[in-house]
Write a protein that holds these residues in place. Structure first.
Motif, PDB file in Angstrom:
ATOM      1  N   UNK A 204       0.737  -1.312  -0.129  1.00 33.73           N
ATOM      2  CA  UNK A 204       0.143   0.075   0.059  1.00 33.73           C
ATOM      3  C   UNK A 204       0.842   1.331   0.037  1.00 33.73           C
ATOM      4  N   UNK A 205       0.094   2.356  -0.280  1.00 33.83           N
ATOM      5  CA  UNK A 205       0.717   3.682  -0.506  1.00 33.83           C
ATOM      6  C   UNK A 205       1.110   4.303   0.866  1.00 33.83           C
ATOM      7  N   UNK A 206       0.440   3.984   1.866  1.00 31.08           N
ATOM      8  CA  UNK A 206       0.676   4.633   3.177  1.00 31.08           C
ATOM      9  C   UNK A 206       1.850   3.871   3.873  1.00 31.08           C
ATOM     10  N   UNK A 207       2.267   2.697   3.388  1.00 32.25           N
ATOM     11  CA  UNK A 207       3.429   1.948   4.043  1.00 32.25           C
ATOM     12  C   UNK A 207       4.534   2.515   3.030  1.00 32.25           C
ATOM     13  N   UNK A 208       4.528   2.679   1.882  1.00 31.03           N
ATOM     14  CA  UNK A 208       5.438   3.120   1.141  1.00 31.03           C
ATOM     15  C   UNK A 208       6.136   4.593   1.586  1.00 31.03           C
ATOM     16  N   UNK A 209       5.010   5.475   1.864  1.00 31.78           N
ATOM     17  CA  UNK A 209       5.308   6.660   2.461  1.00 31.78           C
ATOM     18  C   UNK A 209       6.137   6.593   3.638  1.00 31.78           C
ATOM     19  N   UNK A 210       5.622   5.688   4.603  1.00 34.57           N
ATOM     20  CA  UNK A 210       6.280   5.741   5.958  1.00 34.57           C
ATOM     21  C   UNK A 210       7.863   5.318   5.565  1.00 34.57           C
ATOM     22  N   UNK A 211       8.007   4.351   4.810  1.00 35.40           N
ATOM     23  CA  UNK A 211       9.292   3.705   4.543  1.00 35.40           C
ATOM     24  C   UNK A 211      10.116   4.982   4.062  1.00 35.40           C
ATOM     25  N   UNK A 212       9.565   5.760   3.009  1.00 34.32           N
ATOM     26  CA  UNK A 212      10.214   6.927   2.439  1.00 34.32           C
ATOM     27  C   UNK A 212      10.510   7.864   3.383  1.00 34.32           C
ATOM     28  N   UNK A 213       9.825   8.243   4.469  1.00 36.06           N
ATOM     29  CA  UNK A 213      10.085   9.118   5.453  1.00 36.06           C
ATOM     30  C   UNK A 213      11.053   8.839   6.465  1.00 36.06           C
ATOM     31  N   UNK A 214      10.796   7.464   6.719  1.00 35.20           N
ATOM     32  CA  UNK A 214      11.954   6.694   7.158  1.00 35.20           C
ATOM     33  C   UNK A 214      13.456   7.086   6.679  1.00 35.20           C
ATOM     34  N   UNK A 215      13.666   6.801   5.515  1.00 32.08           N
ATOM     35  CA  UNK A 215      15.098   7.095   4.788  1.00 32.08           C
ATOM     36  C   UNK A 215      15.448   8.332   4.930  1.00 32.08           C
ATOM     37  N   UNK A 216      14.613   9.429   4.816  1.00 27.19           N
ATOM     38  CA  UNK A 216      14.936  10.744   4.868  1.00 27.19           C
ATOM     39  C   UNK A 216      15.267  11.192   6.361  1.00 27.19           C
ATOM     40  N   UNK A 217      14.584  10.483   7.392  1.00 26.11           N
ATOM     41  CA  UNK A 217      14.906  10.559   8.696  1.00 26.11           C
ATOM     42  C   UNK A 217      16.287  10.344   8.996  1.00 26.11           C
ATOM     43  N   UNK A 218      16.868   9.270   8.463  1.00 24.37           N
ATOM     44  CA  UNK A 218      18.008   8.522   8.694  1.00 24.37           C
ATOM     45  C   UNK A 218      18.976   9.305   8.057  1.00 24.37           C
ATOM     46  N   UNK A 219      18.827   9.893   6.819  1.00 25.29           N
ATOM     47  CA  UNK A 219      19.698  10.739   6.033  1.00 25.29           C
ATOM     48  C   UNK A 219      20.056  12.037   6.977  1.00 25.29           C
ATOM     49  N   UNK A 220      18.991  12.825   7.171  1.00 25.59           N
ATOM     50  CA  UNK A 220      18.950  13.875   7.980  1.00 25.59           C
ATOM     51  C   UNK A 220      19.668  13.723   9.412  1.00 25.59           C
ATOM     52  N   UNK A 221      19.417  12.635   9.954  1.00 25.13           N
ATOM     53  CA  UNK A 221      20.047  12.408  11.385  1.00 25.13           C
ATOM     54  C   UNK A 221      21.406  11.880  11.726  1.00 25.13           C
ATOM     55  N   UNK A 222      22.004  11.807   9.985  1.00 29.38           N
ATOM     56  CA  UNK A 222      23.450  11.428   9.884  1.00 29.38           C
ATOM     57  C   UNK A 222      23.503   9.837  10.171  1.00 29.38           C
ATOM     58  N   UNK A 223      22.420   9.242  10.540  1.00 28.01           N
ATOM     59  CA  UNK A 223      22.493   7.822  10.725  1.00 28.01           C
ATOM     60  C   UNK A 223      23.247   7.011   9.531  1.00 28.01           C
ATOM     61  N   UNK A 224      22.963   7.649   8.253  1.00 32.73           N
ATOM     62  CA  UNK A 224      23.800   6.749   7.278  1.00 32.73           C
ATOM     63  C   UNK A 224      25.119   7.238   7.028  1.00 32.73           C
ATOM     64  N   UNK A 225      25.332   8.275   7.175  1.00 29.88           N
ATOM     65  CA  UNK A 225      26.853   8.802   7.023  1.00 29.88           C
ATOM     66  C   UNK A 225      27.516   8.182   8.381  1.00 29.88           C
ATOM     67  N   UNK A 226      26.866   7.813   9.682  1.00 30.34           N
ATOM     68  CA  UNK A 226      27.752   7.257  10.574  1.00 30.34           C
ATOM     69  C   UNK A 226      28.013   5.886  10.215  1.00 30.34           C
ATOM     70  N   UNK A 227      27.115   5.125   9.617  1.00 31.87           N
ATOM     71  CA  UNK A 227      27.108   3.818   9.283  1.00 31.87           C
ATOM     72  C   UNK A 227      28.087   3.627   8.310  1.00 31.87           C
TER      73      UNK A 227
END
Length: 244
Positions: A204-227
């Motif tokens: 569903x589209x709602x789930x896809x949006x949630x996953x997309x928001x998660x990725x954006x948050x992980x980039x913004x919080x430097x989680x990806x860079x730190x990993x």
């Protein structure tokens, strides 16, 4: 994450099944204990924690197999290069990491530039079902594509079959060139791969949006860079934030 509908969409079996591709060393490898480690595993664990469910890793040795697991709903999320062919069944987030694709040749090869590869008689080997396979299948008009079983076996296939060019993750090819004298990379890159998370479109589209928001948050919080830094990954960059 408290919405029970979203939790059920991502974890219908009660656990979050994450498809992990060990064929891309920038995203995942096996640690000293044999267990998968890497940026994709860290992101999967963080998302499972956000959902409040346990994580199960479903591990594969090639991108194509990892994609099929999500498309067939044998896994709930995965980590893939964005590609329109895969997008028929998988809902992608925006990219979280950018990776360069490069060509490898022998020292004696007459090829000096990426633009020279697409010529009649040139045989290019890629990992079957990889992003490079999908991209080059569309882009190469004259060169012949020879598919290795997996991305990590590309250079082995290239050497054993006497092929002209090996295509794949730049860092993987650099490492292989270091183990096999007489090989060199062509300068620059032939593509930039946007690595993203994805889930079956049927969730569903709602789930896809949630996953997309998660990725954006992980980039913004430097989680990806730190990993990336924690796992000693070089040559990959954090994808820019999506402006909504």
């Amino acid at each position: 994450m408290t919405d029970p509908h979203i939790v059920r969409a991502f974890a219908p079996t009660g656990v979050l099944r994450a498809s992990i591709n060990l064929g891309n060393p920038i995203l995942a490898n096996r640690g000293p204990d044999g267990q998968p480690v890497g940026v994709s595993i860290d992101l999967a664990q963080a998302f499972a924690e956000r959902l409040g469910v346990a994580l199960e890793l479903v591990v594969f040795d090639a991108a194509g197999k990892s994609v099929e697991a999500v498309a067939d709903e044998r896994a709930d999320i995965g980590f893939f290069a964005i590609d329109p062919v895969r997008g028929a069944q998988i809902a992608f987030t925006d990219g979280y990491v950018h990776i360069e694709g490069a060509y490898l040749v022998r020292d004696a090869s007459p090829l000096r530039d990426n633009a020279e590869v697409d010529r009649a008689g040139t045989r290019v080997t890629v990992g079957k079902g990889s992003a490079y396979d999908l991209y080059l299948t569309r882009e190469l008009k004259q060169a012949e594509i020879v598919r290795a079983p997996t991305s990590p076996t590309v250079v082995k296939t290239f050497l054993e079959q006497g092929l002209d060019v090996a295509a794949g993750v730049k860092q993987q090819l650099e490492a292989d060139a270091g183990r096999h004298p007489g090989l060199r990379l062509l300068p620059g890159r032939f593509m930039v791969i946007r690595q993203a998370m994805g889930c079956p479109k049927s969730r569903g589209e709602a789930a896809a949006r949630v996953l997309g928001d998660f990725v954006e948050a992980m980039k913004a919080q430097c989680f990806v860079a730190d990993a990336l830094r924690r796992h000693g990954i070089e040559g990959a960059s954090v994808a820019p934030a999506t402006i909504i």
